[in-house]
Enzyme design. Structure first.
Site, PDB file in Angstrom:
ATOM      1  N   ARG A   1       0.662  -0.928  -0.156  1.00  0.00           N
ATOM      2  CA  ARG A   1       0.059   0.008   0.294  1.00  0.00           C
ATOM      3  C   ARG A   1       0.724   1.709   0.171  1.00  0.00           C
ATOM      4  O   ARG A   1       0.888   2.474  -0.471  1.00  0.00           O
ATOM      5  CB  ARG A   1      -0.751   0.098   1.001  1.00  0.00           C
ATOM      6  CG  ARG A   1      -2.087  -1.329   1.059  1.00  0.00           C
ATOM      7  CD  ARG A   1      -2.923  -1.046   2.315  1.00  0.00           C
ATOM      8  NE  ARG A   1      -2.589  -1.528   3.156  1.00  0.00           N
ATOM      9  CZ  ARG A   1      -2.653  -3.187   3.570  1.00  0.00           C
ATOM     10  NH1 ARG A   1      -2.349  -3.844   2.561  1.00  0.00           N
ATOM     11  NH2 ARG A   1      -1.481  -3.274   4.463  1.00  0.00           N
TER      12      ARG A   1
ATOM     13  N   GLU B   1       4.774 -11.573  15.163  1.00  0.00           N
ATOM     14  CA  GLU B   1       4.644 -12.618  16.079  1.00  0.00           C
ATOM     15  C   GLU B   1       5.022 -14.319  16.458  1.00  0.00           C
ATOM     16  O   GLU B   1       5.180 -14.303  17.244  1.00  0.00           O
ATOM     17  CB  GLU B   1       3.471 -12.368  16.591  1.00  0.00           C
ATOM     18  CG  GLU B   1       2.611 -12.707  17.531  1.00  0.00           C
ATOM     19  CD  GLU B   1       0.924 -12.385  17.330  1.00  0.00           C
ATOM     20  OE1 GLU B   1       0.414 -12.574  18.544  1.00  0.00           O
ATOM     21  OE2 GLU B   1       0.508 -12.245  16.938  1.00  0.00           O
TER      22      GLU B   1
END
Length: 184
Positions: free
Chosen positions: A67, A104
Site C-alpha cells: 500500500r 509475532e
C-alpha cells in the site's frame, strides 16, 4: 509545517472503513480501499502530503510493499521525484540488499535494489522519504528505514497515513516519524 485542519482530518478519517474481526476476532481492520475510491478524501490527503514535503528537498520517495506503493507513487509524481519500491523478499529482479524483522511468530524480510537511489556517489547524498499506509508494531517500517540507510541514502522521515499509537511502532525507527492520523 503543514497541519491538517479538523475538517480535512474528518474527510480522510471518514473515508476509511472499519472491518471488525478481520483478519481474526478482536481486530478492527482499517480498510483504505474506501479512501482510495473517494476522490475528495484522496485529494485532501495527497494535497496535504505534497504541501508538507515540497520544501524537504527530497530526492526519492520509497514506498513499502504494497500500500505504500500507492501513496508513494502519487506523492513522487506530485513532487517530480523518483519512486523506489521496498518489497517483500524475492520480488525484486536485480541485486538486492535485505533486512529481516520480527513477526509475532517468526521473521520476514524486505529488500531494495542495491542501486535504487543511484550509483554509489549519488546514493551518498540521496534524501529519501519512506511512506506506508499504516504503522502498527513497526517491524516492517524499522527494516525499511534501515534498508534505505544500509544502501547509503538517508531516510529523512518516515510517513504513515495512520498510526496505531498504542502499539508504539515508531520507537525503533531511526528517523523522524510523521503520521497523518493517529488512532489510539
Amino acid at each position: 509545517m503543514n497541519i491538517l485542519t479538523t475538517e480535512e482530518k474528518n474527510i480522510i478519517l471518514g473515508s476509511i472503513r472499519d472491518i471488525p474481526d478481520f483478519p481474526k476476532p478482536g481486530i478492527i481492520f482499517k480498510d483504505i480501499t474506501t479512501l482510495l475510491s473517494n476522490s475528495e478524501a484522496l485529494n485532501t490527503l495527497m494535497s496535504h502530503l505534497e504541501k508538507r514535503y515540497k520544501s524537504y528537498d527530497l530526492d526519492y520517495i520509497a514506498g513499502i510493499d504494497a500500500r505504500g506503493f500507492i501513496f508513494g507513487s502519487i506523492l513522487a509524481d506530485r513532487l517530480g521525484l523518483g519512486f523506489v519500491t521496498i518489497r517483500k523478499k524475492g520480488k525484486l529482479p536485480y541485486t538486492t540488499v535485505a533486512e529481516k524483522y520480527s513477526l509475532e511468530y517468526g521473521f520476514d524480510e524486505v529488500e531494495v535494489h542495491i542501486d535504487a537511489f543511484g550509483d554509489t556517489e549519488a546514493t551518498q547524498d540521496a534524501k529519501v522519504l519512506l511512506i506506508d499506509d499504516l504503522i502498527a508494531t513497526g517491524g516492517t517500517a524499522v527494516a525499511a528505514a534501515s534498508l534505505i540507510n544500509k544502501v547509503g541514502a538517508t531516510c529523512v522521515e518516515a510517513c504513515f497515513i495512520m498510526e496505531l499509537g498504542f502499539l508504539n511502532g515508531r520507537e525503533g525507527i531511526d528517523a523522524p516519524v510523521y503520521s497523518v492520523l493517529e488512532i489510539d
